[in-house]
Design an enzyme around this catalytic site. Structure first.
Site, mmCIF file in Angstrom:
data_model
loop_
_atom_site.group_PDB
_atom_site.id
_atom_site.type_symbol
_atom_site.label_atom_id
_atom_site.label_comp_id
_atom_site.label_asym_id
_atom_site.label_seq_id
_atom_site.Cartn_x
_atom_site.Cartn_y
_atom_site.Cartn_z
ATOM 1 N N GLY A 38 34.732 1.386 54.313
ATOM 2 C CA GLY A 38 35.349 2.789 54.414
ATOM 3 C C GLY A 38 34.558 3.559 53.474
ATOM 4 O O GLY A 38 33.483 3.841 53.348
ATOM 5 N N SER A 39 35.411 4.884 53.383
ATOM 6 C CA SER A 39 34.762 5.836 52.566
ATOM 7 C C SER A 39 34.120 5.542 51.084
ATOM 8 O O SER A 39 34.681 4.455 50.531
ATOM 9 C CB SER A 39 36.098 6.936 52.308
ATOM 10 O OG SER A 39 36.880 6.630 51.717
ATOM 11 N N GLY A 45 35.499 3.107 48.173
ATOM 12 C CA GLY A 45 34.407 1.988 47.448
ATOM 13 C C GLY A 45 34.600 2.343 46.003
ATOM 14 O O GLY A 45 34.639 1.390 45.258
ATOM 15 N N GLU A 92 30.596 -1.379 51.683
ATOM 16 C CA GLU A 92 29.906 -0.886 52.901
ATOM 17 C C GLU A 92 30.643 0.518 53.244
ATOM 18 O O GLU A 92 31.591 0.676 53.891
ATOM 19 C CB GLU A 92 30.235 -1.622 54.322
ATOM 20 C CG GLU A 92 29.624 -3.199 53.957
ATOM 21 C CD GLU A 92 28.051 -3.304 54.275
ATOM 22 O OE1 GLU A 92 27.353 -2.139 54.665
ATOM 23 O OE2 GLU A 92 27.595 -4.190 54.139
ATOM 24 N N CYS A 95 29.725 4.939 60.934
ATOM 25 C CA CYS A 95 29.204 5.199 59.707
ATOM 26 C C CYS A 95 27.573 5.235 59.895
ATOM 27 O O CYS A 95 27.178 6.181 58.978
ATOM 28 C CB CYS A 95 29.357 3.752 58.767
ATOM 29 S SG CYS A 95 28.870 2.432 59.929
HETATM 30 P P1 NAD Z 1 39.111 4.816 54.266
HETATM 31 O O1 NAD Z 1 38.391 4.898 52.987
HETATM 32 O O2 NAD Z 1 40.048 5.924 54.393
HETATM 33 O O3 NAD Z 1 39.680 3.692 54.438
HETATM 34 C C1 NAD Z 1 39.111 2.357 54.765
HETATM 35 C C2 NAD Z 1 40.151 1.226 54.397
HETATM 36 O O4 NAD Z 1 40.343 1.284 53.017
HETATM 37 C C3 NAD Z 1 41.565 1.284 55.063
HETATM 38 O O5 NAD Z 1 41.898 -0.092 55.489
HETATM 39 C C4 NAD Z 1 42.587 1.810 53.863
HETATM 40 O O6 NAD Z 1 43.704 1.498 53.916
HETATM 41 C C5 NAD Z 1 41.623 1.175 52.616
HETATM 42 N N1 NAD Z 1 41.635 1.942 51.169
HETATM 43 C C6 NAD Z 1 41.792 3.277 50.980
HETATM 44 N N2 NAD Z 1 41.538 3.280 49.746
HETATM 45 C C7 NAD Z 1 42.203 2.190 49.194
HETATM 46 C C8 NAD Z 1 42.230 1.560 47.836
HETATM 47 N N3 NAD Z 1 42.108 2.624 46.908
HETATM 48 N N4 NAD Z 1 42.567 0.286 47.690
HETATM 49 C C9 NAD Z 1 42.434 -0.620 48.510
HETATM 50 N N5 NAD Z 1 42.248 -0.209 49.918
HETATM 51 C C10 NAD Z 1 41.917 1.225 50.183
HETATM 52 O O7 NAD Z 1 38.149 4.969 55.493
HETATM 53 P P2 NAD Z 1 38.291 5.295 57.060
HETATM 54 O O8 NAD Z 1 38.538 6.831 57.137
HETATM 55 O O9 NAD Z 1 39.262 4.344 57.663
HETATM 56 O O10 NAD Z 1 36.755 5.312 57.783
HETATM 57 C C11 NAD Z 1 35.841 6.069 57.601
HETATM 58 C C12 NAD Z 1 34.698 6.007 56.568
HETATM 59 O O11 NAD Z 1 34.322 4.404 56.439
HETATM 60 C C13 NAD Z 1 33.482 6.601 56.608
HETATM 61 O O12 NAD Z 1 33.155 6.998 55.380
HETATM 62 C C14 NAD Z 1 32.589 5.886 57.016
HETATM 63 O O13 NAD Z 1 31.118 6.206 56.872
HETATM 64 C C15 NAD Z 1 32.992 4.411 56.344
HETATM 65 N N6 NAD Z 1 32.298 3.203 57.241
HETATM 66 C C16 NAD Z 1 31.419 2.777 56.678
HETATM 67 C C17 NAD Z 1 31.096 1.604 57.317
HETATM 68 C C18 NAD Z 1 29.736 0.616 56.559
HETATM 69 O O14 NAD Z 1 29.352 -0.416 57.270
HETATM 70 N N7 NAD Z 1 28.883 1.414 55.814
HETATM 71 C C19 NAD Z 1 31.210 0.831 58.456
HETATM 72 C C20 NAD Z 1 32.439 1.718 59.074
HETATM 73 C C21 NAD Z 1 32.781 2.968 58.343
#
Ligand code: NAD
Length: 499
Positions: free
Chosen positions: A232-233, A237, A254, A288
């Site tokens: 995720g973002s 992370g 990731e 991503c």
């Molecule tokens: P996001 O960070 O908003 O959410 C991702 C996941 O994390 C969701 O399931 C969310 O509920 C969970 N989450 C968020 N905060 C959390 C916390 N504090 N504790 C536990 N879980 C938590 O991201 P998004 O908007 O769904 O996706 C887009 C982002 O993901 C972009 O930054 C993109 O680059 C990244 N991404 C990275 C990869 C990679 O492999 N590097 C792949 C896909 C997406």
């Protein structure tokens, strides 16, 4: 097919889709397609206990037999490819071709993991002591928590799960709260594989947790979750990484990317244009690995940029289920607002905007936007930031060293590429003084990685590796063994300790 047809084809009954607190909207027209029950904290804790019980059994099942379950999962995914691909499109808005591609990636990782299940190699190591053998062996870790993002709602789960399962670990999956239906569909597909597998698969090998970051937080904070693989973002992370580190857990992160392409003076421009457009506007710029920064040699800038503007002006944007459409919607209104705000900032930092308008005619409740090109005088603040939308910042360079410097001067380090026909330029880009990213390509775009390689990136991308190569080692614990088969007890380093 209607939205309802797509949900029915994926095996959902009406009662499963109603009555809960979590509303799920399709980005295609913004309408609500489900209201799901979410899990409470105490249910999450209970799932973790049940995952632990599953681990006690699963770790005793020989790895090649564990691979058989993943082989069956691959078969079930093959049978379900069109239905799941369409559901991915419905729930996250990527075009159907990309939905199918995502499911194919799941099938590919299953194939990879089946082969891996007969390997999981350790090492033998030379011992300094006579009559001693040293080796390194790999063992299952325990419950693996998988947190995934909305933009690859199913593939990321499969990368983690296929490998975690052959490594002997049960999985608890927390999908994005924006895409829980695809996760529940994967659970149905997985359950069919388990039913065919036989009695040696324990209950609760895969559990799906529905909810937002609060339930994710409960999962992450538990010392009984041995591995947390979070996609995720970077903001997510940072929070997750710190929590897991606090309890000395294993984390695979990731996170966000800010991927660049360098186009040199010797590049094949026709190939470059195709790669740029696919990488920058595919999945509406919500990969991503989407191409976000284009660093162009001054000698070809005035040829390449007009050509790109021309292609952008004719891009078919619309309903991602329709054939011929290449750009679907953004996930929601928040994403479109973020895009607009980035475009405003880019202009205030000296950028010249082409495209980027809002398209609200057909589906006023959805978030369609025209992909944008922004010519920038340099790498300003907004260019260093990942905006999850189809914005391509274009910059000019004169020396390759300068271009590599620009490419590396951002906080993220996921994917990168160069278009060149000059072997010196290509090799420099891949060398120790070249790209600092986890992925570096020559004459292909930054996106569309194959599962055979390790996937992931450096710096704020989090440093994790998933999928192929030896990424499986992130899901097992390493043990160093020394066996003394002599009749003496010599100490290492020649130490004398006579009693
Ligand atoms: P996001 O960070 O908003 O959410 C991702 C996941 O994390 C969701 O399931 C969310 O509920 C969970 N989450 C968020 N905060 C959390 C916390 N504090 N504790 C536990 N879980 C938590 O991201 P998004 O908007 O769904 O996706 C887009 C982002 O993901 C972009 O930054 C993109 O680059 C990244 N991404 C990275 C990869 C990679 O492999 N590097 C792949 C896909 C997406």
């Amino acid at each position: 097919m209607t939205f309802q047809d797509i949900l029915t084809a994926s095996g959902f009954t009406q009662s499963e889709l109603e009555g809960g607190a979590l509303d799920v909207h399709t980005p295609i027209d913004g309408s609500r397609i489900a209201s799901l029950q979410t899990h409470s904290d105490s249910q999450v804790l209970d799932m973790i206990v049940r995952g632990g019980t599953a681990f006690e059994t699963w770790r005793k099942v020989p790895a090649p037999r564990r691979g058989e379950l993943v082989r069956l999962l691959g078969e079930e995914l093959r049978a379900e490819k069109e239905n799941l691909g369409r559901l991915v499109t419905l729930e996250c808005g990527k075009i159907y071709q990309e939905g199918l591609g995502e499911v194919q990636e799941m099938i590919d990782i299953c194939d990879f993991a089946v082969g891996l299940s007969r390997q999981l190699y350790g090492l033998t190591i030379a011992s300094e002591r006579p009559g001693h053998a040293m080796r390194e062996t790999w063992h299952p870790m325990g419950v693996c928590g998988v947190i995934s993002a909305f933009n690859f709602p199913v593939a990321v789960w499969s990368w983690n799960t296929a490998i975690a399962l052959v490594c002997g670990n049960p999985v608890i999956w927390k999908p994005s709260e924006k895409t829980p239906l695809t996760a529940l569909s994967c659970k149905k597909i997985f359950d069919r594989a388990v039913a065919r597998f036989g009695d040696d698969a324990p209950d609760d090998l895969l559990q799906v947790l529905v909810g937002g970051r609060e339930v994710g937080d409960t999962l992450v904070s538990s010392p009984d979750v041995a591995i947390v693989s979070a996609t995720g973002s970077t903001r997510m992370g940072r929070a997750v990484g710190a929590k897991v580190a606090e309890r000395f857990g294993r984390c695979i992160l990731e996170l966000g990317g800010n991927n660049a392409m360098i186009v040199t003076g010797s590049a094949d421009l026709e190939m470059a244009v195709r790669a740029i457009v696919f990488s920058a506007v595919g999945t509406a710029g919500q990969r991503c690995t989407s191409l976000r920064r284009l660093i162009v040699h001054e000698s070809i800038y005035d040829t390449l940029v007009p050509r790109l503007k021309d292609v952008y002006s004719g891009l078919p944007i619309g309903n991602p289920l329709e054939e011929g459409v290449l750009v679907g919607p953004l996930i929601d209104a928040g994403a479109r607002a973020a895009m607009q705000s980035a475009l405003d900032q880019a202009q205030s930092e000296g950028g010249t905007l082409h495209g980027g308008g809002t398209l609200a005619d057909t589906y006023p409740d959805a978030a369609y936007a025209a992909p944008a090109i922004v010519e920038m005088p340099g790498q300003s603040d907004i260019v260093k930031h990942e905006t999850f939308a189809p914005i391509l910042y274009v910059m000019k360079y004169s020396e390759l060293e300068e271009a590599i410097g620009i490419q590396n001067a951002v906080p993220q380090g996921l994917s990168s590429c160069i278009f060149t026909t000059d072997v010196r330029e290509a090799e420099e880009f891949l060398s120790d003084v070249g790209s600092d990213c986890g992925i570096a390509n020559v004459n292909i775009g930054p996106s569309g990685a194959e599962i055979g390689g390790a996937f992931g990136g450096e710096k704020e991308t989090g440093g994790g590796r998933e999928s192929g190569s030896d990424a499986w080692k992130g899901y097992m614990r390493r043990q160093t063994n020394t066996v003394n088969y002599s009749r003496e007890l010599p100490l290492a380093q020649g130490i004398k300790f006579d009693i």
